[in-house]
Scaffold this motif. Structure first.
Motif, PDB file in Angstrom:
ATOM      1  N   VAL A 120       0.848  -1.192   0.000  1.00 11.18           N
ATOM      2  CA  VAL A 120       0.000   0.000   0.000  1.00 11.18           C
ATOM      3  C   VAL A 120       0.884   1.243   0.000  1.00 11.18           C
ATOM      4  O   VAL A 120       2.096   1.147   0.192  1.00 11.18           O
ATOM      5  CB  VAL A 120      -0.957  -0.002   1.216  1.00 11.18           C
ATOM      6  N   ASP A 121       0.258   2.402  -0.207  1.00  9.62           N
ATOM      7  CA  ASP A 121       1.082   3.599  -0.370  1.00  9.62           C
ATOM      8  C   ASP A 121       0.814   4.655   0.701  1.00  9.62           C
ATOM      9  O   ASP A 121       1.137   5.812   0.510  1.00  9.62           O
ATOM     10  CB  ASP A 121       0.858   4.198  -1.772  1.00  9.62           C
ATOM     11  N   ASN A 122       0.208   4.272   1.815  1.00  4.43           N
ATOM     12  CA  ASN A 122       0.002   5.290   2.847  1.00  4.43           C
ATOM     13  C   ASN A 122       0.059   4.674   4.244  1.00  4.43           C
ATOM     14  O   ASN A 122      -0.164   3.471   4.428  1.00  4.43           O
ATOM     15  CB  ASN A 122      -1.315   6.053   2.617  1.00  4.43           C
ATOM     16  N   ASP A 123       0.364   5.532   5.217  1.00  3.97           N
ATOM     17  CA  ASP A 123       0.589   5.080   6.589  1.00  3.97           C
ATOM     18  C   ASP A 123      -0.687   4.552   7.241  1.00  3.97           C
ATOM     19  O   ASP A 123      -0.634   3.627   8.054  1.00  3.97           O
ATOM     20  CB  ASP A 123       1.122   6.248   7.449  1.00  3.97           C
ATOM     21  N   LEU A 124      -1.854   5.148   6.915  1.00  8.20           N
ATOM     22  CA  LEU A 124      -3.103   4.693   7.541  1.00  8.20           C
ATOM     23  C   LEU A 124      -3.369   3.229   7.152  1.00  8.20           C
ATOM     24  O   LEU A 124      -3.691   2.409   8.003  1.00  8.20           O
ATOM     25  CB  LEU A 124      -4.270   5.594   7.134  1.00  8.20           C
ATOM     26  N   ALA A 125      -3.218   2.925   5.869  1.00 10.96           N
ATOM     27  CA  ALA A 125      -3.444   1.544   5.414  1.00 10.96           C
ATOM     28  C   ALA A 125      -2.441   0.603   6.077  1.00 10.96           C
ATOM     29  O   ALA A 125      -2.800  -0.509   6.486  1.00 10.96           O
ATOM     30  CB  ALA A 125      -3.329   1.467   3.894  1.00 10.96           C
ATOM     31  N   LEU A 178      -2.921   8.752  13.697  1.00  6.40           N
ATOM     32  CA  LEU A 178      -3.474   7.713  12.819  1.00  6.40           C
ATOM     33  C   LEU A 178      -4.430   6.801  13.574  1.00  6.40           C
ATOM     34  O   LEU A 178      -5.471   6.406  13.051  1.00  6.40           O
ATOM     35  CB  LEU A 178      -2.342   6.892  12.192  1.00  6.40           C
ATOM     36  N   LEU A 179      -4.079   6.475  14.847  1.00  9.66           N
ATOM     37  CA  LEU A 179      -4.966   5.612  15.640  1.00  9.66           C
ATOM     38  C   LEU A 179      -6.294   6.309  15.900  1.00  9.66           C
ATOM     39  O   LEU A 179      -7.360   5.697  15.823  1.00  9.66           O
ATOM     40  CB  LEU A 179      -4.296   5.233  16.958  1.00  9.66           C
ATOM     41  N   LEU A 180      -6.241   7.610  16.202  1.00 10.16           N
ATOM     42  CA  LEU A 180      -7.470   8.383  16.407  1.00 10.16           C
ATOM     43  C   LEU A 180      -8.315   8.369  15.142  1.00 10.16           C
ATOM     44  O   LEU A 180      -9.524   8.178  15.178  1.00 10.16           O
ATOM     45  CB  LEU A 180      -7.131   9.835  16.750  1.00 10.16           C
TER      46      LEU A 180
END
Ligand SMILES: [Zn+2]
Ligand SMILES: [Zn+2]
Length: 364
Positions: A120-125, A178-180
Motif C-alpha cells: 500500500v502507499d500510505n501510513d493509515l493503510a 493515525l490511531l485516532l
C-alpha cells in the motif's frame, strides 16, 4: 530450511519445498506497481492460495505501471483482473480477489493466511494492516519506494505476534493521529494527510517487489521472531542497510490482547444471534467504529452512512449536495443484546458478512 529460488518458475522439488507450497497462503494488499509485481512473483512460486485485495479499477494511467495491466483491462477491478491472470498461469493455486479496502475484508478470509504482503502507499493503510494482523497473529512483509522517483526503497518484516509492528516505527505523535483517525468513535470530520512519502516507479517497484517476496518468504519459513528492515539505495551510491526494530513503548498495539473470543458470522445472522444467551454482559466489540449518523454542514442533511468512520473521515460526501464538510453525529463500536443495532445483520451496518467478531464478557 528449504532452499528457495524465486528467480525460477521451477523449484528443485524437494519434499520440504512441496510441503511449504502446499500450506502457503499469501495475501497481497494493494495492486499498484509494487503489488502487481509481488503478485506476479508469488504466482511463479505456486503456493496453495493467493488472496489479492484492492478497492480500485484499472485506469489508463495504470498501464504505464505494470505489464500485467494491458489496454484491454482498463475499467476492470485490479484485484479481479490479477486473480484471473493468476488462474490461467497457475491453475493449481487457489485465487481469491476482493475489491475493497483491507480494513473492510472479513477476517474469515484472512485468518488462514501464512503471510500478508503489504504493498500500500500510505501510513493509515499500513497501520490498519498492523492492527488486524496483530490480532490474527499473522506476519506482515511491507515495502515502499522512496519519493520523487529516487532509486531507493525498503522492505520490512513484521513478525506476527512477537515482534515490532509498523506502528512501532512511527513517531509517537503520528501514531496517535493515525490511531485516532482509524479508531476514535466520534469526532468531527477532517481530511487527514495519509501519504507515507513513497511514490512508485515500475523499475524500482520490480526490484523492491523481488526483495519483498524473497525476504518475506524466507523470514516466514524461518519463523523469524524479530522485526527487521532492509533499506536499499542505488543512487547517489549503492548502499544496503539492515536493522532490527524493537517493540516501541509508545505503540499500544502490543498491550496484552483482552479476554475475547472470535465468533464466525454466517450470512443472515444478526448481532443478537452472535451473542451467547448465557452471559448477561456479553457484547460484540467491533474492530473499527462504524458511522451510523452524519450531518452535512453545508445543507444540514442527515443520513446513515453505515461505513467505517475512517472511510467517512477520508472521503465522505453528503449524499444530497456532495459537500465534504460533514459532522459525525453517531457511531457504533460495541453491540450488546440491548443495542438498537442488535437485530441488524453485519451487512446492514456496513460490515462484511464473513467477519470473525470479537465477543467480550468483561463489560468493558
Ligand atoms: Zn507496534
Ligand atoms: Zn449537503
Amino acid at each position: 530450511m528449504p532452499r528457495l529460488d524465486t528467480a525460477g518458475s521451477r523449484l528443485s522439488g524437494t519434499a520440504l519445498e512441496a510441503a511449504w507450497r502446499a500450506r502457503a497462503e499469501f495475501v497481497v494488499v494493494g495492486a499498484g506497481a509494487l503489488g502487481a509485481e509481488v503478485f506476479r512473483q508469488l504466482c511463479v512460486l505456486r503456493p496453495a492460495r493467493i488472496l489479492v485485495i484492492d478497492p480500485d479499477r484499472i485506469e489508463e494511467t495504470d498501464l504505464a505501471k505494470s505489464w500485467l495491466f494491458a489496454p484491454g483491462s482498463v475499467g476492470r477491478g485490479k484485484a479481479c483482473h490479477l486473480a484471473a491472470l493468476g488462474r490461467e498461469y497457475a491453475p493449481e493455486t487457489q485465487f481469491l480477489a476482493l475489491t475493497c479496502e483491507f480494513a473492510d475484508v472479513g477476517w474469515q478470509d484472512l485468518a488462514r493466511a501464512s503471510l500478508v504482503f503489504s504493498c500500500v502507499d500510505n501510513d493509515l493503510a499500513r497501520l490498519e494492516i498492523a492492527l488486524a494482523c496483530r490480532k490474527l497473529a499473522i506476519s506482515v512483509c511491507d515495502a515502499g519506494l522512496a519519493a520523487q522517483g529516487a532509486s531507493a526503497g525498503r522492505v520490512s518484516w513484521f513478525a506476527g505476534y512477537s515482534g515490532a509492528c509498523f506502528g512501532c516505527k512511527l513517531r509517537p505523535q503520528r501514531l496517535r493521529e493515525l490511531l485516532l483517525f482509524a479508531q476514535a468513535d466520534v469526532r468531527s470530520c477532517s481530511l487527514a494527510e495519509t501519504g507515507g512519502g513513497f511514490s512508485l516507479t515500475p523499475t524500482m517497484a520490480s526490484l523492491i517487489a523481488s526483495l519483498q517476496v524473497d525476504f518475506g518468504v524466507r523470514q516466514w519459513l524461518a519463523q523469524a521472531s524479530e522485526s527487521e528492515t532492509i533499506e536499499i539505495a542505488l543512487t547517489p551510491e549503492a548502499t544496503l542497510r539492515t536493522f532490527t526494530t524493537p517493540i516501541s513503548a509508545a505503540c499500544p498495539l502490543h498491550e496484552p490482547l483482552p479476554d475475547e473470543l472470535r465468533i464466525p458470522a454466517k450470512p443472515g445472522m444478526t448481532f443478537r444471534d452472535l451473542i451467547p444467551q448465557t452471559s448477561a454482559q456479553a457484547a460484540i466489540l467491533l474492530d473499527w467504529p462504524y458511522s451510523t449518523r452524519a450531518r452535512c454542514l453545508a445543507c444540514s442533511c442527515e443520513w446513515q452512512p453505515f461505513v467505517r468512520c475512517a472511510v467517512l473521515r477520508s472521503r465522505g460526501r453528503c449524499p444530497a449536495c456532495g459537500a465534504s464538510a460533514i459532522i459525525e453525529v453517531d457511531s457504533v463500536k460495541v453491540i450488546d443484546r440491548d443495542s438498537p443495532w442488535a437485530e441488524c445483520t453485519p451487512e446492514q451496518i456496513g460490515l462484511p458478512s464473513n467477519h470473525l467478531f470479537a465477543l467480550r464478557f468483561s463489560g468493558q
